[in-house]
Structure formats: structure tokens, C-alpha cells
Design an enzyme around this catalytic site. Structure first.
Site, PDB file in Angstrom:
ATOM      1  N   GLU A   1     -43.912   1.812   5.251  1.00 14.60           N
ATOM      2  CA  GLU A   1     -45.140   1.034   5.064  1.00 14.60           C
ATOM      3  C   GLU A   1     -45.794   1.333   3.715  1.00 14.60           C
ATOM      4  O   GLU A   1     -46.523   0.516   3.170  1.00 14.60           O
ATOM      5  CB  GLU A   1     -46.120   1.243   6.219  1.00 14.60           C
ATOM      6  CG  GLU A   1     -46.738   2.616   6.315  1.00 14.60           C
ATOM      7  CD  GLU A   1     -47.682   2.740   7.518  1.00 14.60           C
ATOM      8  OE1 GLU A   1     -48.677   1.993   7.569  1.00 14.60           O
ATOM      9  OE2 GLU A   1     -47.428   3.579   8.403  1.00 14.60           O
TER      10      GLU A   1
ATOM     11  N   CYS B   1     -16.153   6.846   1.575  1.00 17.62           N
ATOM     12  CA  CYS B   1     -17.386   6.518   2.310  1.00 17.62           C
ATOM     13  C   CYS B   1     -17.363   6.952   3.780  1.00 17.62           C
ATOM     14  O   CYS B   1     -18.309   7.573   4.263  1.00 17.62           O
ATOM     15  CB  CYS B   1     -17.628   5.001   2.291  1.00 17.62           C
ATOM     16  SG  CYS B   1     -17.100   4.136   0.829  1.00 17.62           S
TER      17      CYS B   1
ATOM     18  N   ALA C   1       3.971  -0.360  -5.353  1.00 23.35           N
ATOM     19  CA  ALA C   1       4.391  -1.585  -6.038  1.00 23.35           C
ATOM     20  C   ALA C   1       3.964  -1.504  -7.498  1.00 23.35           C
ATOM     21  O   ALA C   1       2.904  -0.941  -7.808  1.00 23.35           O
ATOM     22  CB  ALA C   1       3.757  -2.795  -5.375  1.00 23.35           C
TER      23      ALA C   1
ATOM     24  N   GLU D   1       0.878  -1.185   0.000  1.00 23.37           N
ATOM     25  CA  GLU D   1       0.000   0.000   0.000  1.00 23.37           C
ATOM     26  C   GLU D   1       0.908   1.226   0.000  1.00 23.37           C
ATOM     27  O   GLU D   1       1.754   1.378   0.878  1.00 23.37           O
ATOM     28  CB  GLU D   1      -0.916  -0.019   1.225  1.00 23.37           C
ATOM     29  CG  GLU D   1      -1.667   1.278   1.475  1.00 23.37           C
ATOM     30  CD  GLU D   1      -2.450   1.798   0.271  1.00 23.37           C
ATOM     31  OE1 GLU D   1      -3.291   1.075  -0.253  1.00 23.37           O
ATOM     32  OE2 GLU D   1      -2.173   2.961  -0.150  1.00 23.37           O
TER      33      GLU D   1
ATOM     34  N   LYS E   1     -16.775  10.789   4.543  1.00 24.42           N
ATOM     35  CA  LYS E   1     -17.956  11.441   3.963  1.00 24.42           C
ATOM     36  C   LYS E   1     -19.180  11.262   4.859  1.00 24.42           C
ATOM     37  O   LYS E   1     -19.873  12.212   5.189  1.00 24.42           O
ATOM     38  CB  LYS E   1     -18.196  10.843   2.572  1.00 24.42           C
ATOM     39  CG  LYS E   1     -19.305  11.383   1.775  1.00 24.42           C
ATOM     40  CD  LYS E   1     -20.596  10.606   1.692  1.00 24.42           C
ATOM     41  CE  LYS E   1     -20.672   9.139   1.645  1.00 24.42           C
ATOM     42  NZ  LYS E   1     -20.916   8.530   0.361  1.00 24.42           N
TER      43      LYS E   1
ATOM     44  N   GLU F   1     -23.726  14.837  -2.680  1.00 22.80           N
ATOM     45  CA  GLU F   1     -23.487  14.596  -1.244  1.00 22.80           C
ATOM     46  C   GLU F   1     -22.715  15.757  -0.631  1.00 22.80           C
ATOM     47  O   GLU F   1     -23.072  16.262   0.445  1.00 22.80           O
ATOM     48  CB  GLU F   1     -22.722  13.282  -1.056  1.00 22.80           C
ATOM     49  CG  GLU F   1     -23.594  12.068  -1.337  1.00 22.80           C
ATOM     50  CD  GLU F   1     -22.871  10.743  -1.225  1.00 22.80           C
ATOM     51  OE1 GLU F   1     -23.553   9.716  -1.166  1.00 22.80           O
ATOM     52  OE2 GLU F   1     -21.614  10.713  -1.216  1.00 22.80           O
TER      53      GLU F   1
ATOM     54  N   ARG G   1     -23.717  19.908 -15.814  1.00 29.10           N
ATOM     55  CA  ARG G   1     -23.715  19.991 -17.275  1.00 29.10           C
ATOM     56  C   ARG G   1     -25.050  19.554 -17.879  1.00 29.10           C
ATOM     57  O   ARG G   1     -25.561  20.156 -18.799  1.00 29.10           O
ATOM     58  CB  ARG G   1     -22.576  19.123 -17.822  1.00 29.10           C
ATOM     59  CG  ARG G   1     -22.275  19.382 -19.275  1.00 29.10           C
ATOM     60  CD  ARG G   1     -21.041  18.650 -19.706  1.00 29.10           C
ATOM     61  NE  ARG G   1     -21.088  17.249 -19.271  1.00 29.10           N
ATOM     62  CZ  ARG G   1     -20.101  16.395 -19.417  1.00 29.10           C
ATOM     63  NH1 ARG G   1     -18.966  16.777 -19.953  1.00 29.10           N
ATOM     64  NH2 ARG G   1     -20.197  15.147 -19.012  1.00 29.10           N
TER      65      ARG G   1
ATOM     66  N   GLY H   1     -15.894  13.094 -11.903  1.00 22.37           N
ATOM     67  CA  GLY H   1     -15.571  11.732 -12.299  1.00 22.37           C
ATOM     68  C   GLY H   1     -14.265  11.232 -11.733  1.00 22.37           C
ATOM     69  O   GLY H   1     -13.474  11.985 -11.168  1.00 22.37           O
TER      70      GLY H   1
ATOM     71  N   GLY I   1     -22.642  16.811 -11.195  1.00 22.37           N
ATOM     72  CA  GLY I   1     -23.981  16.544 -10.655  1.00 22.37           C
ATOM     73  C   GLY I   1     -24.163  15.107 -10.220  1.00 22.37           C
ATOM     74  O   GLY I   1     -25.284  14.667  -9.979  1.00 22.37           O
ATOM     75  N   GLY I   2     -23.061  14.370 -10.103  1.00 28.49           N
ATOM     76  CA  GLY I   2     -23.143  12.967  -9.689  1.00 28.49           C
ATOM     77  C   GLY I   2     -23.327  12.845  -8.183  1.00 28.49           C
ATOM     78  O   GLY I   2     -23.528  13.838  -7.476  1.00 28.49           O
ATOM     79  N   TYR I   3     -23.205  11.605  -7.694  1.00 28.34           N
ATOM     80  CA  TYR I   3     -23.536  11.420  -6.280  1.00 28.34           C
ATOM     81  C   TYR I   3     -22.542  12.105  -5.358  1.00 28.34           C
ATOM     82  O   TYR I   3     -22.925  12.647  -4.319  1.00 28.34           O
ATOM     83  CB  TYR I   3     -23.730   9.932  -5.943  1.00 28.34           C
ATOM     84  CG  TYR I   3     -22.484   9.138  -5.617  1.00 28.34           C
ATOM     85  CD1 TYR I   3     -22.061   8.999  -4.300  1.00 28.34           C
ATOM     86  CD2 TYR I   3     -21.743   8.497  -6.600  1.00 28.34           C
ATOM     87  CE1 TYR I   3     -20.932   8.256  -3.981  1.00 28.34           C
ATOM     88  CE2 TYR I   3     -20.624   7.750  -6.291  1.00 28.34           C
ATOM     89  CZ  TYR I   3     -20.220   7.628  -4.986  1.00 28.34           C
ATOM     90  OH  TYR I   3     -19.098   6.896  -4.674  1.00 28.34           O
ATOM     91  N   ILE I   4     -21.276  12.135  -5.745  1.00 25.47           N
ATOM     92  CA  ILE I   4     -20.281  12.774  -4.869  1.00 25.47           C
ATOM     93  C   ILE I   4     -20.545  14.286  -4.822  1.00 25.47           C
ATOM     94  O   ILE I   4     -20.481  14.915  -3.759  1.00 25.47           O
ATOM     95  CB  ILE I   4     -18.855  12.425  -5.340  1.00 25.47           C
ATOM     96  CG1 ILE I   4     -18.606  10.931  -5.091  1.00 25.47           C
ATOM     97  CG2 ILE I   4     -17.808  13.286  -4.626  1.00 25.47           C
ATOM     98  CD1 ILE I   4     -17.253  10.409  -5.567  1.00 25.47           C
TER      99      ILE I   4
ATOM    100  N   HIS J   1     -46.535  -0.058  11.131  1.00 25.49           N
ATOM    101  CA  HIS J   1     -47.212   1.240  11.268  1.00 25.49           C
ATOM    102  C   HIS J   1     -46.850   1.900  12.594  1.00 25.49           C
ATOM    103  O   HIS J   1     -46.753   1.197  13.598  1.00 25.49           O
ATOM    104  CB  HIS J   1     -48.713   1.023  11.177  1.00 25.49           C
ATOM    105  CG  HIS J   1     -49.491   2.291  11.230  1.00 25.49           C
ATOM    106  ND1 HIS J   1     -49.543   3.177  10.168  1.00 25.49           N
ATOM    107  CD2 HIS J   1     -50.225   2.824  12.240  1.00 25.49           C
ATOM    108  CE1 HIS J   1     -50.304   4.204  10.514  1.00 25.49           C
ATOM    109  NE2 HIS J   1     -50.717   4.014  11.770  1.00 25.49           N
TER     110      HIS J   1
ATOM    111  N   THR K   1      -9.586   4.276  -0.449  1.00 24.08           N
ATOM    112  CA  THR K   1     -10.537   5.377  -0.668  1.00 24.08           C
ATOM    113  C   THR K   1     -11.670   5.334   0.343  1.00 24.08           C
ATOM    114  O   THR K   1     -12.018   6.359   0.952  1.00 24.08           O
ATOM    115  CB  THR K   1     -11.111   5.285  -2.095  1.00 24.08           C
ATOM    116  OG1 THR K   1     -10.021   5.285  -3.016  1.00 24.08           O
ATOM    117  CG2 THR K   1     -12.031   6.450  -2.402  1.00 24.08           C
ATOM    118  N   CYS K   2     -12.242   4.167   0.542  1.00 23.36           N
ATOM    119  CA  CYS K   2     -13.424   4.064   1.405  1.00 23.36           C
ATOM    120  C   CYS K   2     -13.133   4.611   2.803  1.00 23.36           C
ATOM    121  O   CYS K   2     -13.862   5.442   3.326  1.00 23.36           O
ATOM    122  CB  CYS K   2     -13.863   2.605   1.467  1.00 23.36           C
ATOM    123  SG  CYS K   2     -15.169   2.321   2.665  1.00 23.36           S
TER     124      CYS K   2
END
Ligand code: FAD
Length: 497
Positions: free
Chosen positions: A485, A47, A114, A34, A50, A181, A198, A306, A175-178, A480, A41-42
Site C-alpha cells: 500500500e 531458476c 547438434a 538437446e 534455485k 541469491e 570486486r 558471469g 556480487g551479481g544476482y546469482i 490495507h 538452464t531454467c
């Protein structure tokens, strides 16, 4: 031929760590390299940090809700420095847990970059080479900046966890999820957020109604979303021909910042910054111009435009590994490359860029190679969540995708105000939607916009993966009073496609 290792894993992120541990538990001799921080990243820049920021940003709403319910609650100031300290302490803790798990499984860790030298040889750092019967590439991906003049002044998602202080104004490009968020996170923390998207709407590829409702909710939170808009140019305000924009002019509408480079300091070129530690050097004021003709100044610009696979300078050519059009490693259903001893999993293969998918691919690799049970990962029907406020949870096909395939479908959908918002102003509307095959009655897709939609979609995903029909949903007795529901009480389709 004898090898130093049975398996050498390049990359200590979600996929690599899981594969290394599981392979070692079969008795294989495993090494892992590593180059940055264990967890990938996570854990370090995705994740986990964030989601902790999502939690931090949600407290103003909770205080407002508490007030609406009669509590004498007040919201004080947010201390970014204190939060950031706790955030990084937690990431350190998690990184240590990852290392401990690897040690416990007897995986040999190499804290270095590596690269491949040939199909069985890995060079670690500058001077060490090892051989392995199998090599697993799990190097993930990295955020990319668009090809825009002055893009070096923009931040990327990695930087968002390292800011010295919160900006007053932030432009998010994408405009993506990242992008979405971070827009909600920063707005929740009190930053004035503008988004340039865009396309015609945020969250391309998600259900149209869901993304429309979410965009409405985000705008209600004060996020200024400009669709059909791209950034064309940016620079540090002081470097702009014509000099700083007089305050109060249109061009200053994003808000002129108080932060800047220390006197005499020069801008930092991309190749000079191996990590994001100098994010604050990129603080504005940053002058921007967009395709809609507007120019504005922001404290920071975040590119959420991206990600690209980490395949550059990895020795893949030397080993003869084939890359795809987007520089991703091309693999078969068993994550094997065209070179039989080399496998690849996770974001570097650009299949589905999610942590649980990278982990599953790692586990399937071990089943296939070390347990003699060829196992392909099923990439269909993967549930996911966008951790905006409210959240968007989704699995399966959208109404638009089913229509494009030409399959007849029934759409069951409802929007309503959840009971919890009874005393609270604002749109607060949530949405539940089921896309049902007219022929088989199977639920082909489920899309939820609501607080905790991520939790709900996880549960719905089990039923949908099992092939549940609309009638199975109908036969399920409601819990309920809950929002969920509604998923089992939608009696009539709102339309047929
Ligand atoms: P990574 O986790 O990226 O790990 C790759 C590792 O390889 C890195 O540690 C890197 O340093 C190392 N490396 C690279 N090259 C070398 C080399 N040559 N030598 C040694 N080491 C090397 N997914 C979700 O499921 N849910 C979410 O909510 C979510 N949120 C996200 C938010 C953000 C801001 C981002 C950026 C991503 C998010 N993701 C989320 C995606 C998720 O983080 C990735 O899909 C996942 O981490 C991919 O795992 P991986 O093992 O393929 O790679």
C-alpha cells in the site's frame, strides 16, 4: 528445394522448447536437439532448483517468526541429502513434462549435440545430418570461472544443486544476482558465507539505495561481504606451499573443512568434467588469497562471476554466422542472424538473460517466420526479481540512470518495518521507491526491497508498462494493511534530481 524439417531448433531450454512447440502447432515439421537435459538452464540448473532452494532456506526465519508469535516451534536439523533427493525428483518430473509437451506437439526430439554444417544443414551427433528451411539456435550460456590461479578448484552455479553435502564454509566470488541469491540460500541453510565483491557494492546496475539496504540485510543474516575485494589465488589446502594452515591462525578464519579428495585421487581438470556431477571432488579445504591481502580457507569456493554464450564449436563459422564481442550471436530485432535461414534467441544472443525473455523471443520468432506477422520483442521495461532474503524487485530505470541521462525526476521513497516484523528482532526494513519523470509524470522505475518483492513488482510492471503516472498511482486506493500500500500512498518526493 525440399528440406527434412521446416524448422530445426538447437537447444531444449526455455526459448528453444517454446519456439519448437509453437512452430509445430502451426503445422510445421519441427526437429529439436538437446545435448543434455530437456528444460535447459531454467529447469535443470537455474531458476527452478534455485527457487526450491530459496524456499528450503527460508524455513529457519519462519520458525523464528512462529516462535516470536507465540508458537512452541523448534527448528530441527536440515537434511541436505533428503532435500536434494526431492529436488532432483522434481527436476525429473519437470523434464518429463517438457518432453511430453514436445511429443504432444509432434516435435521430433534428438537427444544429442547438434552443430551447423551450413545455413540449412545440421549435424546431429557424429553421423547424422538433417536439413531445415530455418534453423533456430537456442543454446543458452554457461558459467565462467575467472582467470585466477587454481580456479579449477572453484564451483560454479551448476554445481550447487549436486553437492554431496553442505559445506560448513563457503566463499562466493562475485556480487551479481546469482552470487547474492546463493549467499542467502546457503546462509539460510546454516553455511557460513563470505562474499568477495570486486565493486563497491553488491548488485551493480540495480538501484543504489536498494542494493545498500539489501547488503545491510544480508550482513545482518551473517553473510560476511567484502567489497572492493577480488580473489587472486587459490589451491587445495594440502597442495599449498608451506602445507596446511595451523588451525586458529588468521589464514584458517574461513573454517577448515573436513572434506577432501579420497586418498590418492588427483584433481580433475576442467576439460575432464563434462557436467557438474563431480562437484564434491572440488571440496576443500581450499586455501585462498585476496587482493586485500587476507588469506583464508573455505570448504568450497563458488564462482558467480558471469556467464558466456554457448557458441563454441557450434559450426557458426561454417555457416557464416556473425558473432559479437562477447562471442554472442548477433541478431536483429526479429532474432535473425546475418545468415537469413539462421535465427537465434535467448541467452546465446546475450540480450537480456532471463527465462521469460527467451520464451518471448521464441514466440516472436514463430509469429515472424511461421505466422507471417513480423514481431520484434520489446526489451524495454522488463521486470525482474532477485530472490534474496529479502527479495529485490525492480523494473525500469534507477535513480542513477535517470540522473545520468539528465532527465529531471522526482524520487518517492520510503523505508519502514513491515507489520509482520512487529515481534521480531533485526533490521527487517523494507524499501519502496518510485522514480518519476518531472516532465511527463510517468513512473520511470520502481524498486522494492521486501519479502515477496518479486510478486509485487510483477503487478507494478503492468501499470508501469501501460505508462502509469505518479498521479495514477496516487488515485489507486490502497489495500490495507499490506506492505504494497506504501506504493500508492507516498505523497511527497524525498528529493528532486
Ligand atoms: P537455456 O535454458 O540455457 O537452454 C539451452 C539448452 O541448449 C541447454 O539445455 C543446453 O544443454 C542446450 N545446448 C547447448 N548447446 C547445444 C548443442 N550444440 N546441441 C544441443 N543442445 C545444446 N532467469 C529468470 O528469469 N529468473 C530466475 O530466477 C533465474 N535464475 C537463474 C539462476 C541461475 C543459477 C542461472 C544460471 C540462471 C537463472 N536464470 C533466471 C536465467 C535463465 O535460466 C536463462 O535466462 C534461460 O534459461 C535462458 O534460456 P535459453 O533457452 O536461452 O537457454
Amino acid at each position: 528445394m525440399s528440406f527434412d524439417y521446416d524448422l530445426f531448433v538447437i537447444g531444449g531450454g526455455s526459448g528453444g522448447v517454446r519456439a519448437a512447440r509453437m512452430a509445430a502447432e502451426t503445422g510445421a515439421r519441427v526437429g529439436l536437439a538437446e545435448e543434455s537435459r530437456m528444460g535447459g538452464t531454467c529447469v535443470i540448473r537455474g531458476c527452478v532448483p534455485k527457487k526450491l532452494m530459496v524456499y528450503a532456506s527460508g524455513y529457519p526465519d519462519q520458525v523464528a517468526a512462529a516462535q516470536a508469535y507465540g508458537w512452541d516451534a523448534t527448528l530441527g536439523d536440515f537434511d541436505w541429502t533428503r532435500f536434494r533427493g526431492k529436488l532432483h525428483a522434481e527436476l525429473d518430473r519437470l523434464e518429463a513434462v517438457y518432453r511430453k509437451l514436445l511429443h504432444g506437439s509432434k516435435v521430433e526430439i534428438h537427444d544429442a549435440r547438434a552443430v551447423l554444417e551450413d545455413p540449412h544443414t545440421v549435424r546431429i551427433g557424429d553421423d547424422k545430418t538433417v536439413t531445415a528451411k530455418h534453423i533456430l539456435i537456442a543454446t543458452g550460456g554457461h558459467p565462467v570461472r575467472p582467470d585466477v590461479t587454481g580456479a579449477k578448484w572453484g564451483l560454479v552455479s551448476n554445481d550447487m544443486f549436486l553437492l554431496d553435502r553442505l559445506p560448513e564454509t563457503l566463499l562466493i566470488v562475485g556480487g551479481g544476482y546469482i552470487a547474492c541469491e546463493f549467499a542467502c540460500i546457503m546462509a539460510g541453510l546454516g553455511v557460513k558465507v563470505t562474499m568477495y565483491v570486486r565493486g563497491a557494492q553488491i548488485l551493480k546496475g540495480f538501484d543504489d539505495e536498494a542494493r545498500g539496504l539489501l547488503a545491510e540485510a544480508m550482513r545482518h543474516r551473517g553473510i560476511d561481504i567484502h567489497t572492493g575485494t577480488s580473489l587472486t589465488e587459490m589451491t587445495r589446502e594440502g597442495d599449498r606451499p608451506g602445507g596446511p594452515v595451523p588451525s586458529g591462525s588468521d589464514a584458517a578464519s574461513g573454517g577448515v573443512a573436513t572434506m577432501g579428495l579420497p586418498a590418492g585421487e588427483r584433481p580433475v581438470a576442467d576439460d575432464e568434467r563434462p557436467d557438474a556431477a563431480d562437484a564434491s571432488r572440488r571440496a576443500g579445504p581450499i586455501w585462498t588469497r585476496a587482493t586485500n591481502g587476507t588469506s583464508a580457507v573455505f570448504d568450497h569456493v563458488l564462482f558467480a562471476t558471469g556467464r558466456a554464450p554457448n557458441t563454441d564449436n557450434l559450426g557458426l563459422d561454417d555457416a557464416g554466422v556473425t558473432l559479437g564481442r562477447h562471442h554472442e550471436i548477433v541478431v536483429d530485432d526479429y532474432s535473425q542472424t546475418n545468415v537469413p535461414s539462421v535465427y537465434a534467441i535467448g541467452d546465446v544472443t546475450d540480450r537480456v538473460q532471463l527465462t521469460p525473455v527467451a520464451i518471448r523471443e521464441g514466440m516472436a520468432f514463430v509469429e515472424t517466420v511461421f505466422k507471417g506477422k513480423p514481431t520484434a520483442v520489446d526489451h524495454e521495461l522488463i521486470a525482474s526479481a532477485v530472490f534474496t532474503q529479502p527479495e529485490l524487485g525492480s523494473i525500469g530505470e534507477t535513480e542513477e540512470q535517470v540522473a545520468a541521462r539528465g532527465e529531471a525526476a522526482e524520487i518517492y521513497a520510503t523505508t519502514f518495518r513491515p507489520m509482520q516484523t512487529a515481534f521480531i528482532d533485526g533490521p527487517g526494513r523494507v524499501m519502496m521507491k518510485l522514480v518519476v519523470s518531472a516532465e511527463t509524470r510517468k513512473v520511470l522505475g520502481c524498486h522494492i526491497v521486501a519479502d515477496h518483492a518479486g510478486e509485487m513488482i510483477q503487478m507494478a510492471a503492468i501499470a508501469i508498462r501501460m505508462g502509469a503516472t505518479k498521479e495514477d498511482f496516487d488515485r489507486t486506493c490502497a489495500v490495507h494493511p499490506t506492505m504494497a500500500e506504501e506504493m500508492v500512498t507516498m505523497r511527497h518526493p524525498v528529493r528532486k534530481t
